[in-house]
Enzyme design. Structure first.
Site, PDB file in Angstrom:
ATOM      1  CB  THR A 153      41.093  39.628  50.993  1.00  0.00           C
ATOM      2  OG1 THR A 153      41.687  39.217  49.765  1.00  0.00           O
ATOM      3  CG2 THR A 153      41.340  41.119  51.209  1.00  0.00           C
ATOM      4  CB  THR A 186      46.552  40.125  38.794  1.00  0.00           C
ATOM      5  OG1 THR A 186      47.703  39.598  39.425  1.00  0.00           O
ATOM      6  CG2 THR A 186      46.709  40.077  37.317  1.00  0.00           C
ATOM      7  CD  GLU A 266      38.581  33.992  45.683  1.00  0.00           C
ATOM      8  OE1 GLU A 266      38.620  34.917  46.508  1.00  0.00           O
ATOM      9  OE2 GLU A 266      37.804  33.975  44.709  1.00  0.00           O
ATOM     10  CB  SER A 390      34.962  40.164  46.546  1.00  0.00           C
ATOM     11  OG  SER A 390      34.467  39.481  45.420  1.00  0.00           O
TER      12      SER A 390
END
Length: 390
Positions: A153, A186, A266, A390
């Site tokens: 993603t 996770t 991220e 998200s």
């Protein structure tokens, strides 16, 4: 270096149009046997996506022949219709696999389903199901990397691994760059092995492995609705390892993938290991490490190359762990900036220019220890999660 490195597995990754970018978004991993044992661990979030609810039932049956995964949509918070979409995906996958081979007969109850992407929207089934058929046609022993690419993603790169035993192998792929917090694993992850191992042995190895790897990655404190880790065994090597051997190999694979996830978090500019020693118990060590990992003041300080040990002590103090405040020592990248709860070495001597950061916290309360892995909190993280739904 993929899920197809162990014998008995094929995989594929295709573009079905779920992503507006046109990138690959449907992955398929198939176990050709002779065995089809499975174990799984799942998110502890009470809000669970439809594919999680489905796959929990499938894993309970002890047999999985295929895992179909999609990016471009989480199929979470979609109600009964979303669960029906998951069921239809499993049925469609099973039928396509059975039609593709005279020797492979697969039922819907032997197909695990995983999804990742935006929460709260139905999947475009007219695109997904043809994508599944395309993935079946493209299954191959070389399909591991395309499959790993199809589940990405916000990941910037695919994540794959291999750990080798004596005549048998564990392979794996994972995705995850945000919503990385524990209470399972996770992210989405498929592990494969050609070892001979039944569901009980697989379950024991997987739970032992995730407890000290994925469950100790705490990037941003945000737990997903879709977290799933599956371990499939084909038995194709004909070799049955001991429980300890299997656990060691699965743990090595999970640890490698966990570090890849953290490295791709991220917006991260720092990869931080928080080692807590001298704890009265392992749970205390984990609690303290997690409190520091989730502390935004600590994370922003490290982003700014500031070894602000006071923020670390303040985070430790929010826990119920056993310690005396004036007995704590803290080191940052090898420099003991805090001794007995007070200033020690000049914090200006700490070098934080590299990506890797090591924090060591000695509670002086016992003999147990644990390490939690996290990253800093940067401008890029804020931008990524304000610009991407998200």
């Amino acid at each position: 270096m993929s899920v197809t490195t162990p014998r008995g597995f094929r995989a594929a990754g295709v573009a079905a149009g779920l992503k507006t970018s046109g990138a690959a978004d449907v992955a398929l991993v198939v176990n050709d046997g002779p065995d089809a044992g499975v174990a799984g661990v799942f998110t502890a979030n009470r809000v669970k996506a439809a594919p999680v609810l489905w796959t929990q039932q499938v894993v309970h049956g002890g047999v999985v022949r295929a895992v179909v995964l999609n990016s471009g949509g989480a199929n979470a918070c979609t109600g009964p219709a979303g669960f029906q979409d998951t069921h239809a995906t499993a049925e469609h996958t099973a039928a396509a696999l059975t039609a593709s081979s005279a020797r492979l007969i697969v039922g819907a109850g032997e197909v695990a389903v995983c999804s990742t992407g935006l929460i709260g929207e139905r999947l475009p089934m007219p695109k997904l199901l043809p994508g599944v058929r395309d993935a079946v046609r493209r299954l191959s022993r070389d399909g591991g990397r395309p499959a790993a690419e199809a589940i990405m993603t916000t990941d910037t790169r695919p994540k794959t691994t291999v750990a080798r035993g004596s005549g048998w192998t564990v392979g794996g792929m994972a995705k995850g760059a945000g919503m990385l917090a524990p209470a399972m694993a996770t992210m989405l992850c498929v592990l494969t092995t050609d070892a001979v191992a039944g569901p009980d042995a697989l379950d024991g190895a997987l739970r032992a492995a995730t407890r000290v790897t994925f469950d100790r990655v705490d990037s941003d404190g945000c737990m997903s609705t879709n977290d799933t880790v599956l371990l499939l065994a084909s038995g194709a090597s004909g070799i049955e390892p001991t429980d300890a051997e299997l656990t060691a190999a699965v743990t090595a694979a999970c640890d490698d993938l966990a570090q890849q996830l953290l490295a791709d978090a991220e917006g991260a500019t720092k990869q931080i290991a928080i080692e807590v020693v001298g704890a009265a118990g392992e749970d205390d060590a984990v609690e303290v490490g997690r409190a520091v990992a989730r502390n935004n003041l600590v994370k922003t300080a490290l982003f700014g190359n500031d070894p602000n040990w006071g923020r670390i002590l303040a985070a430790v103090g929010t826990t119920a762990a056993v310690f005396e405040p004036d007995g704590i020592d803290v080191a940052v990248n090898g420099v003991w900036v805090c001794r007995r709860g007070a200033a020690a070495a000049d914090r200006a001597t700490v070098d934080l220019t590299d990506r890797a950061v090591a924090i060591r916290i000695d509670l002086h309360a016992g003999d147990d220890a644990a390490t939690i892995w996290t990253n800093d909190l940067s401008h890029a993280y804020v931008h990524e999660n304000s610009a991407y739904s998200s």
